[in-house]
Design a protein around this motif. Structure first.
Motif, PDB file in Angstrom:
ATOM      1  N   LEU A 237       0.808  -1.214   0.000  1.00 57.35           N
ATOM      2  CA  LEU A 237       0.000   0.000   0.000  1.00 57.35           C
ATOM      3  C   LEU A 237       0.843   1.267   0.000  1.00 57.35           C
ATOM      4  CD1 LEU A 237      -2.890  -1.028   2.447  1.00 57.35           C
ATOM      5  CD2 LEU A 237      -2.672  -1.399  -0.021  1.00 57.35           C
ATOM      6  N   GLY A 238       2.095   1.147  -0.368  1.00 55.49           N
ATOM      7  CA  GLY A 238       2.950   2.320  -0.496  1.00 55.49           C
ATOM      8  C   GLY A 238       2.728   3.024  -1.817  1.00 55.49           C
ATOM      9  N   GLY A 239       2.966   4.340  -1.831  1.00 57.17           N
ATOM     10  CA  GLY A 239       2.893   5.108  -3.063  1.00 57.17           C
ATOM     11  C   GLY A 239       1.501   5.278  -3.625  1.00 57.17           C
ATOM     12  N   LEU A 240       0.485   5.186  -2.789  1.00 51.75           N
ATOM     13  CA  LEU A 240      -0.898   5.324  -3.236  1.00 51.75           C
ATOM     14  C   LEU A 240      -1.393   6.753  -3.045  1.00 51.75           C
ATOM     15  CD1 LEU A 240      -2.473   2.034  -1.833  1.00 51.75           C
ATOM     16  CD2 LEU A 240      -1.902   2.556  -4.222  1.00 51.75           C
ATOM     17  N   PRO A 241      -2.431   7.155  -3.780  1.00 54.13           N
ATOM     18  CA  PRO A 241      -2.997   8.486  -3.564  1.00 54.13           C
ATOM     19  C   PRO A 241      -3.636   8.587  -2.187  1.00 54.13           C
ATOM     20  CG  PRO A 241      -4.361   7.206  -5.061  1.00 54.13           C
ATOM     21  CD  PRO A 241      -3.101   6.426  -4.868  1.00 54.13           C
ATOM     22  N   PRO A 242      -3.702   9.780  -1.620  1.00 53.78           N
ATOM     23  CA  PRO A 242      -4.296   9.954  -0.291  1.00 53.78           C
ATOM     24  C   PRO A 242      -5.725   9.409  -0.239  1.00 53.78           C
ATOM     25  CG  PRO A 242      -3.205  11.958  -0.993  1.00 53.78           C
ATOM     26  CD  PRO A 242      -3.210  11.044  -2.181  1.00 53.78           C
ATOM     27  N   ALA A 243      -6.091   8.854   0.919  1.00 51.10           N
ATOM     28  CA  ALA A 243      -7.397   8.219   1.062  1.00 51.10           C
ATOM     29  C   ALA A 243      -8.146   8.747   2.263  1.00 51.10           C
ATOM     30  CB  ALA A 243      -7.241   6.707   1.183  1.00 51.10           C
ATOM     31  N   LEU A 244      -9.450   8.910   2.092  1.00 47.37           N
ATOM     32  CA  LEU A 244     -10.380   9.054   3.196  1.00 47.37           C
ATOM     33  C   LEU A 244     -11.116   7.731   3.312  1.00 47.37           C
ATOM     34  CD1 LEU A 244     -12.167  10.574   5.307  1.00 47.37           C
ATOM     35  CD2 LEU A 244     -13.651  11.204   3.375  1.00 47.37           C
ATOM     36  N   SER A 267       2.800   2.290   5.390  1.00 43.78           N
ATOM     37  CA  SER A 267       3.535   2.069   4.138  1.00 43.78           C
ATOM     38  C   SER A 267       3.998   3.368   3.504  1.00 43.78           C
ATOM     39  CB  SER A 267       2.647   1.301   3.148  1.00 43.78           C
ATOM     40  OG  SER A 267       2.239   0.057   3.686  1.00 43.78           O
ATOM     41  N   GLY A 268       3.710   4.488   4.157  1.00 45.13           N
ATOM     42  CA  GLY A 268       4.165   5.775   3.653  1.00 45.13           C
ATOM     43  C   GLY A 268       3.138   6.549   2.857  1.00 45.13           C
ATOM     44  N   SER A 269       1.943   6.000   2.682  1.00 48.58           N
ATOM     45  CA  SER A 269       0.869   6.725   2.006  1.00 48.58           C
ATOM     46  C   SER A 269       0.077   7.522   3.035  1.00 48.58           C
ATOM     47  CB  SER A 269      -0.061   5.746   1.274  1.00 48.58           C
ATOM     48  OG  SER A 269       0.643   4.978   0.320  1.00 48.58           O
ATOM     49  N   ARG A 270      -0.708   8.478   2.557  1.00 51.49           N
ATOM     50  CA  ARG A 270      -1.522   9.300   3.449  1.00 51.49           C
ATOM     51  C   ARG A 270      -2.945   8.752   3.497  1.00 51.49           C
ATOM     52  NH1 ARG A 270      -1.012  14.635   0.457  1.00 51.49           N
ATOM     53  NH2 ARG A 270      -2.692  15.257   1.861  1.00 51.49           N
ATOM     54  N   ALA A 271      -3.499   8.641   4.700  1.00 55.37           N
ATOM     55  CA  ALA A 271      -4.859   8.135   4.864  1.00 55.37           C
ATOM     56  C   ALA A 271      -5.448   8.657   6.166  1.00 55.37           C
ATOM     57  CB  ALA A 271      -4.882   6.608   4.851  1.00 55.37           C
ATOM     58  N   VAL A 272      -6.734   8.896   6.136  1.00 54.99           N
ATOM     59  CA  VAL A 272      -7.483   9.309   7.321  1.00 54.99           C
ATOM     60  C   VAL A 272      -8.707   8.415   7.421  1.00 54.99           C
ATOM     61  CG1 VAL A 272      -8.818  11.142   8.415  1.00 54.99           C
ATOM     62  CG2 VAL A 272      -6.712  11.706   7.172  1.00 54.99           C
ATOM     63  N   ALA A 273      -8.926   7.814   8.586  1.00 52.13           N
ATOM     64  CA  ALA A 273     -10.121   7.007   8.829  1.00 52.13           C
ATOM     65  C   ALA A 273     -11.038   7.778   9.766  1.00 52.13           C
ATOM     66  CB  ALA A 273      -9.748   5.660   9.437  1.00 52.13           C
ATOM     67  N   VAL A 274     -12.314   7.863   9.383  1.00 56.58           N
ATOM     68  CA  VAL A 274     -13.309   8.561  10.201  1.00 56.58           C
ATOM     69  C   VAL A 274     -14.436   7.575  10.503  1.00 56.58           C
ATOM     70  CG1 VAL A 274     -14.923  10.485  10.345  1.00 56.58           C
ATOM     71  CG2 VAL A 274     -12.734  10.769   9.131  1.00 56.58           C
ATOM     72  N   ARG A 275     -14.629   7.288  11.796  1.00 60.76           N
ATOM     73  CA  ARG A 275     -15.678   6.363  12.228  1.00 60.76           C
ATOM     74  C   ARG A 275     -16.926   7.147  12.634  1.00 60.76           C
ATOM     75  NH1 ARG A 275     -14.698   2.320  17.262  1.00 60.76           N
ATOM     76  NH2 ARG A 275     -12.967   1.677  15.891  1.00 60.76           N
ATOM     77  N   PHE A 276     -18.082   6.729  12.114  1.00 58.70           N
ATOM     78  CA  PHE A 276     -19.350   7.363  12.467  1.00 58.70           C
ATOM     79  C   PHE A 276     -20.042   6.533  13.538  1.00 58.70           C
ATOM     80  CE2 PHE A 276     -18.331   9.781   8.817  1.00 58.70           C
ATOM     81  CZ  PHE A 276     -19.028  10.985   8.948  1.00 58.70           C
ATOM     82  N   ALA A 277     -20.163   7.144  14.703  1.00 54.21           N
ATOM     83  CA  ALA A 277     -20.721   6.454  15.862  1.00 54.21           C
ATOM     84  C   ALA A 277     -22.209   6.171  15.662  1.00 54.21           C
ATOM     85  CB  ALA A 277     -20.521   7.301  17.115  1.00 54.21           C
ATOM     86  N   GLY A 278     -22.633   5.017  16.185  1.00 51.72           N
ATOM     87  CA  GLY A 278     -24.038   4.660  16.167  1.00 51.72           C
ATOM     88  C   GLY A 278     -24.578   4.238  14.819  1.00 51.72           C
TER      89      GLY A 278
END
Length: 311
Positions: A237-244, A267-278
């Motif tokens: 998963l290295g070198g991938l475009p940024p992910a939400l 792996s050096g890629s950018r990613a943000v995980a957002v969890r929606f409660a409930g």
């Protein structure tokens, strides 16, 4: 937190779909339900255009959403969810309209071929062919070929992730942003805590037996689950475009989605995980009735808009 009160009546509708006797009956039920969703919301945009995209063995439909009449807009390829078995450009029309309007992007909703009539890796091949088609016809579509994103929910999130990997592997790097909404990224059956906790819970919208059934429809052989094109979590998963990565608290797929974001970062890629409660799996589709669904889709649009700013 407790299950959100807004999702409880929706959950009953979602769970009713799992008792369908065949893929064809499941598709009929979902299409019928989607008409109610489309009628419940108005998302004004400038124009839609139905097109056909050439693929191996024929062509597939796609619907192009134009938020306004202007050239050089970003482009977003959207892959609908549905376990690789159901879903269409019609079931996700309301999602793509809102995404196009709020992200100020031309959205191309891809009607990839479905299982069991078309087994793995047909959906992947169709999804990647659609990316190439958009890039090759950027002038015709009025989009900027240097500002392309991929997005999708559930099975469509799987396809968006895999297309990003294939694009990186090709060296073209057409994809600049990915939005993965409660994606399927591991079809091997290796359990996570959320799969164990919510796969059999009364609050689940995605029971384990339904996931197993989807896998049997999609894959020709069980060992295909270990191909990264089915389980992108297994890829480099290295070198991938940024992910939400959007996840839901009561979703069996929650942990694998969040693990995907973690592995990208490791792996050096950018990613943000957002969890929606409930929330449960599939909640974004019901955004006309569920505030969190609207918030998640608005977040996806904002992420695309900021991620595809002109250089």
């Amino acid at each position: 937190m407790p299950l959100d009160p807004q999702i409880k009546p929706i959950l009953e509708r979602i769970r009713a779909l799992s008792i369908a006797a065949s893929p064809q009956e499941l598709r009929r039920q979902v299409e019928e339900q989607s008409r109610l969703l489309t009628a419940a919301v108005q998302e004004p945009i400038a124009e839609t255009r139905d097109v056909h995209i050439p693929v191996s063995g024929g062509s597939i439909r796609a619907r192009v959403y134009f938020p306004k009449k202007a050239a050089g807009l970003p482009a977003v390829l959207y892959y609908h969810g549905g376990g690789f078995v159901f879903g269409s450009i019609e079931t996700h029309d309301h999602i793509c309209r809102r995404l196009s309007r709020l992200s100020d992007s031309v959205v191309v909703s891809v009607d990839y071929r479905l299982a069991p009539e078309y087994k793995f890796p047909t959906a992947v091949e169709d999804a990647y062919a659609a990316l190439k088609w958009v890039a090759d016809r950027a002038d015709e579509l009025g989009v900027d070929p240097d500002r392309i994103a991929v997005a999708g929910d559930s099975a469509g999130g799987n396809l968006a992730a895999v297309v990003s990997i294939l694009d990186r592997n090709s060296g073209e790097k057409l994809v600049k942003k990915q939005v993965l909404i409660y994606p399927v990224v591991n079809m091997t059956g290796v359990p996570t805590a959320s799969l164990v906790e919510f796969g059999v819970a009364e609050t689940t919208s995605l029971p384990i037996e339904l996931m197993v059934w989807f896998g049997r429809q999609y894959l020709k052989r069980p060992e295909e689950a270990y191909d990264f094109k089915a389980s992108p979590l297994l890829a480099d998963l290295g070198g991938l475009p940024p992910a939400l990565v959007v996840t839901a608290e009561y979703d069996p797929l929650r942990d694998e989605g969040e693990l995907y974001a973690y592995k990208m970062k490791a792996s050096g890629s950018r990613a943000v995980a957002v969890r929606f409660a409930g929330m449960v799996h599939g909640f974004v589709s019901f955004y006309p009735f569920v505030d969190a669904g609207r918030e998640a889709l608005d977040l996806a649009a904002a992420s695309i808009r900021s991620g595809l700013q002109p250089s």
